[in-house]
Design an enzyme around this catalytic site. Structure first.
Site, PDB file in Angstrom:
ATOM      1  N   SER A 126     -31.042  54.312   2.823  1.00  0.00           N
ATOM      2  CA  SER A 126     -31.638  55.646   2.872  1.00  0.00           C
ATOM      3  C   SER A 126     -32.389  55.856   4.181  1.00  0.00           C
ATOM      4  O   SER A 126     -32.912  54.898   4.778  1.00  0.00           O
ATOM      5  CB  SER A 126     -32.609  55.761   1.698  1.00  0.00           C
ATOM      6  OG  SER A 126     -33.459  56.854   1.873  1.00  0.00           O
ATOM      7  N   TYR A 151     -39.872  52.171  -4.036  1.00  0.00           N
ATOM      8  CA  TYR A 151     -38.449  52.530  -3.939  1.00  0.00           C
ATOM      9  C   TYR A 151     -37.955  52.335  -2.499  1.00  0.00           C
ATOM     10  O   TYR A 151     -36.952  51.661  -2.256  1.00  0.00           O
ATOM     11  CB  TYR A 151     -38.211  53.982  -4.384  1.00  0.00           C
ATOM     12  CG  TYR A 151     -36.843  54.481  -3.974  1.00  0.00           C
ATOM     13  CD1 TYR A 151     -35.695  54.033  -4.617  1.00  0.00           C
ATOM     14  CD2 TYR A 151     -36.682  55.352  -2.886  1.00  0.00           C
ATOM     15  CE1 TYR A 151     -34.432  54.448  -4.210  1.00  0.00           C
ATOM     16  CE2 TYR A 151     -35.429  55.772  -2.474  1.00  0.00           C
ATOM     17  CZ  TYR A 151     -34.307  55.322  -3.141  1.00  0.00           C
ATOM     18  OH  TYR A 151     -33.060  55.734  -2.724  1.00  0.00           O
ATOM     19  N   LYS A 155     -35.081  49.526  -0.474  1.00  0.00           N
ATOM     20  CA  LYS A 155     -33.961  49.774   0.452  1.00  0.00           C
ATOM     21  C   LYS A 155     -34.114  48.895   1.695  1.00  0.00           C
ATOM     22  O   LYS A 155     -33.146  48.341   2.204  1.00  0.00           O
ATOM     23  CB  LYS A 155     -33.911  51.250   0.828  1.00  0.00           C
ATOM     24  CG  LYS A 155     -33.561  52.159  -0.346  1.00  0.00           C
ATOM     25  CD  LYS A 155     -32.181  51.832  -0.904  1.00  0.00           C
ATOM     26  CE  LYS A 155     -31.867  52.515  -2.209  1.00  0.00           C
ATOM     27  NZ  LYS A 155     -30.674  52.004  -2.881  1.00  0.00           N
TER      28      LYS A 155
HETATM   29  N1  LIG Z   1     -29.685  60.884  -4.112  1.00  0.00           N
HETATM   30  C1  LIG Z   1     -30.391  60.645  -3.030  1.00  0.00           C
HETATM   31  O1  LIG Z   1     -31.146  61.513  -2.569  1.00  0.00           O
HETATM   32  C2  LIG Z   1     -30.292  59.321  -2.316  1.00  0.00           C
HETATM   33  C3  LIG Z   1     -30.743  59.199  -0.993  1.00  0.00           C
HETATM   34  C4  LIG Z   1     -30.646  57.961  -0.352  1.00  0.00           C
HETATM   35  C5  LIG Z   1     -30.149  56.853  -1.038  1.00  0.00           C
HETATM   36  N2  LIG Z   1     -29.737  57.006  -2.322  1.00  0.00           N
HETATM   37  C6  LIG Z   1     -29.227  55.823  -3.032  1.00  0.00           C
HETATM   38  O2  LIG Z   1     -27.881  56.067  -3.391  1.00  0.00           O
HETATM   39  C7  LIG Z   1     -27.571  55.408  -4.620  1.00  0.00           C
HETATM   40  C8  LIG Z   1     -26.999  56.392  -5.599  1.00  0.00           C
HETATM   41  O3  LIG Z   1     -27.909  57.473  -5.774  1.00  0.00           O
HETATM   42  P1  LIG Z   1     -27.610  58.660  -6.778  1.00  0.00           P
HETATM   43  O4  LIG Z   1     -28.341  59.833  -6.272  1.00  0.00           O
HETATM   44  O5  LIG Z   1     -26.148  58.766  -7.032  1.00  0.00           O
HETATM   45  O6  LIG Z   1     -28.360  58.103  -8.062  1.00  0.00           O
HETATM   46  P2  LIG Z   1     -27.957  58.182  -9.611  1.00  0.00           P
HETATM   47  O7  LIG Z   1     -29.163  57.807 -10.382  1.00  0.00           O
HETATM   48  O8  LIG Z   1     -27.317  59.486  -9.903  1.00  0.00           O
HETATM   49  O9  LIG Z   1     -26.858  57.045  -9.709  1.00  0.00           O
HETATM   50  C9  LIG Z   1     -27.176  55.675  -9.882  1.00  0.00           C
HETATM   51  C10 LIG Z   1     -26.346  55.163 -11.037  1.00  0.00           C
HETATM   52  O10 LIG Z   1     -26.621  53.779 -11.204  1.00  0.00           O
HETATM   53  C11 LIG Z   1     -26.747  53.495 -12.579  1.00  0.00           C
HETATM   54  N3  LIG Z   1     -27.606  52.299 -12.680  1.00  0.00           N
HETATM   55  C12 LIG Z   1     -28.932  52.175 -12.352  1.00  0.00           C
HETATM   56  N4  LIG Z   1     -29.354  50.931 -12.606  1.00  0.00           N
HETATM   57  C13 LIG Z   1     -28.289  50.220 -13.087  1.00  0.00           C
HETATM   58  C14 LIG Z   1     -28.086  48.884 -13.529  1.00  0.00           C
HETATM   59  N5  LIG Z   1     -29.088  48.006 -13.568  1.00  0.00           N
HETATM   60  N6  LIG Z   1     -26.855  48.521 -13.957  1.00  0.00           N
HETATM   61  C15 LIG Z   1     -25.834  49.393 -13.934  1.00  0.00           C
HETATM   62  N7  LIG Z   1     -25.960  50.683 -13.547  1.00  0.00           N
HETATM   63  C16 LIG Z   1     -27.164  51.087 -13.120  1.00  0.00           C
HETATM   64  C17 LIG Z   1     -27.354  54.748 -13.196  1.00  0.00           C
HETATM   65  O11 LIG Z   1     -27.070  54.889 -14.570  1.00  0.00           O
HETATM   66  C18 LIG Z   1     -26.677  55.842 -12.367  1.00  0.00           C
HETATM   67  O12 LIG Z   1     -25.475  56.285 -12.964  1.00  0.00           O
HETATM   68  C19 LIG Z   1     -28.874  54.747  -5.082  1.00  0.00           C
HETATM   69  O13 LIG Z   1     -28.865  53.415  -4.641  1.00  0.00           O
HETATM   70  C20 LIG Z   1     -29.928  55.542  -4.343  1.00  0.00           C
HETATM   71  O14 LIG Z   1     -31.090  54.799  -4.145  1.00  0.00           O
HETATM   72  C21 LIG Z   1     -29.791  58.195  -2.977  1.00  0.00           C
END
Ligand SMILES: NC(=O)c1ccc[n+]([C@@H]2O[C@H](COP(=O)([O-])OP(=O)(O)OC[C@H]3O[C@@H](n4cnc5c(N)ncnc54)[C@H](O)[C@@H]3O)[C@@H](O)[C@H]2O)c1
Length: 341
Positions: A126, A151, A155
């Site tokens: 991120s 959080y 990362k």
């Molecule tokens: N959305 C954003 O703004 C953003 C920005 C930068 C980085 N990210 C990173 O991108 C990735 C995806 O983000 P997103 O927005 O799609 O989030 P999201 O919460 O929609 O998707 C994450 C998925 O992982 C699953 N999950 C969480 N812990 C788990 C575990 N222990 N075992 C199995 N499944 C598990 C959740 O059920 C969910 O479906 C994450 O790592 C997040 O930190 C997101």
């Protein structure tokens, strides 16, 4: 057909990436524990692509289950690791949950792929790692700042764990993608963002306000040193972001990566203020949004947007969608959600 594991594949970014992978002919296996997603997303993906991905409901914190999964799927050609907890505020309240879920799961996966032939690994990082960068736009060489939240720290630590592993396990080929602000939804409105509870991010808050789920949007601060006084971010359409994963994966599979650990920013390169995002929403939906200006929120950086030169030139990837495209898609998705609920 190469088989790819997508962890968190039913989440927001994961589901869109599964669609793009399937569209490119990959065979996809999803691991998700449904902690922040719904099983219905699987039908959404299937109805877009016409192919059901394999789905295993596994909590990646359960090490023995991760081990048995890899025993069962020995033919994996790559792993895209999205699964993580991502709510900044919750991570401040419950840091150990975040360290356990975001760090342990990464370690368990790396321990398995350390023994694989095709250990191609993409990590969701991120732009939070940059904090308030002193120079804009932000290049990958900008210093990583002390994280503002547990959080954000997961990362940074995650990137370090991967880098250290790549240094000694030469079979691992990894790329960390530092996302800026993913928004929007698939144009079919069959998958999109599913915020549980009060949205933490601006765009779902806007669409929920417009659809009547929330009464009013608060814009936190209009006295920042930016042209209109509101904070500036780099909003990237989730489908563009999903495509960046496919391209990064192919780079690893084709062995065109000169080093076995690389980092890329994934953004549009354009900063948009909160008021510009609201105006974009109003323009594409032809309605007025109910919002008010509120006090600044602590911890918000003033402005962050990507220098995307490295991703453009080295990966050969460039964002295709505009902010208006993303706002239109987010609104169509919101309306679809309300129809179903
Ligand atoms: N959305 C954003 O703004 C953003 C920005 C930068 C980085 N990210 C990173 O991108 C990735 C995806 O983000 P997103 O927005 O799609 O989030 P999201 O919460 O929609 O998707 C994450 C998925 O992982 C699953 N999950 C969480 N812990 C788990 C575990 N222990 N075992 C199995 N499944 C598990 C959740 O059920 C969910 O479906 C994450 O790592 C997040 O930190 C997101």
């Amino acid at each position: 057909m190469a088989k790819i594991l997508v962890t968190g594949g039913l989440g927001f970014i994961g589901s869109h990436t599964v669609v793009e992978l399937q569209n490119e002919g990959f065979d996809v296996v999803i691991i998700d524990d449904l902690s922040n997603s719904s099983i219905e997303v699987l039908s959404g993906i299937t109805s877009i692509t016409g192919t059901a991905p394999i789905f295993e409901q596994i909590d990646l914190k359960e090490k023995d289950k991760v081990q048995s999964f890899f025993k069962k799927h020995q033919d994996l050609q790559g792993i895209i690791h999205f699964a993580a907890s991502k709510a900044v505020g919750e991570s401040v309240e419950n840091p150990l949950l975040y360290y356990e879920n975001n760090i342990n799961t990464l370690i368990y996966l790396l321990k398995e792929i350390q023994n694989m032939n095709a250990a191609n690994f993409i990590f969701s990082s991120s732009c939070t790692v940059y904090g308030q960068a002193s120079t804009l736009p932000i290049t990958e060489n900008a210093p990583v700042m002390k994280a503002e939240s547990p959080y954000g720290n997961t990362k940074q630590i995650g990137e370090e764990i991967i880098e250290d592993s790549c240094r000694v396990y030469h079979n691992i080929n990894a790329i960390s993608l530092r996302y800026f602000n993913p928004i929007g939804a698939h144009k079919s409105a069959k998958i999109g963002e599913l915020p549980i509870g009060i949205p933490q991010n601006l765009v779902p808050f806007i669409t929920q306000t417009a659809s009547g789920v929330r009464e009013q949007l608060s814009v936190f601060g209009d006295d920042y040193p930016t042209p209109d006084g509101t904070c500036i971010r780099d909003y990237i359409h989730v489908v563009d972001l999903a495509r960046a994963h496919v391209i990064a994966l192919k780079r690893l599979m084709n062995k065109t990566n000169p080093s076995n650990y690389e980092i890329f920013n994934v953004g549009t390169g354009t900063g948009s203020s909160v008021l510009e995002v609201i105006r974009s929403f109003e323009r594409v939906t032809d309605q007025k949004l109910n919002y008010k200006i509120a006090d600044r929120r602590s911890g918000d950086v003033i402005a962050a947007y990507a220098d995307t030169t490295k991703a453009n030139d080295v990966l050969g990837w460039k964002a295709q969608h505009t902010l208006d495209d993303a706002m239109r898609a987010a609104w169509t998705w919101e309306q679809q959600l309300r129809k179903n609920n």
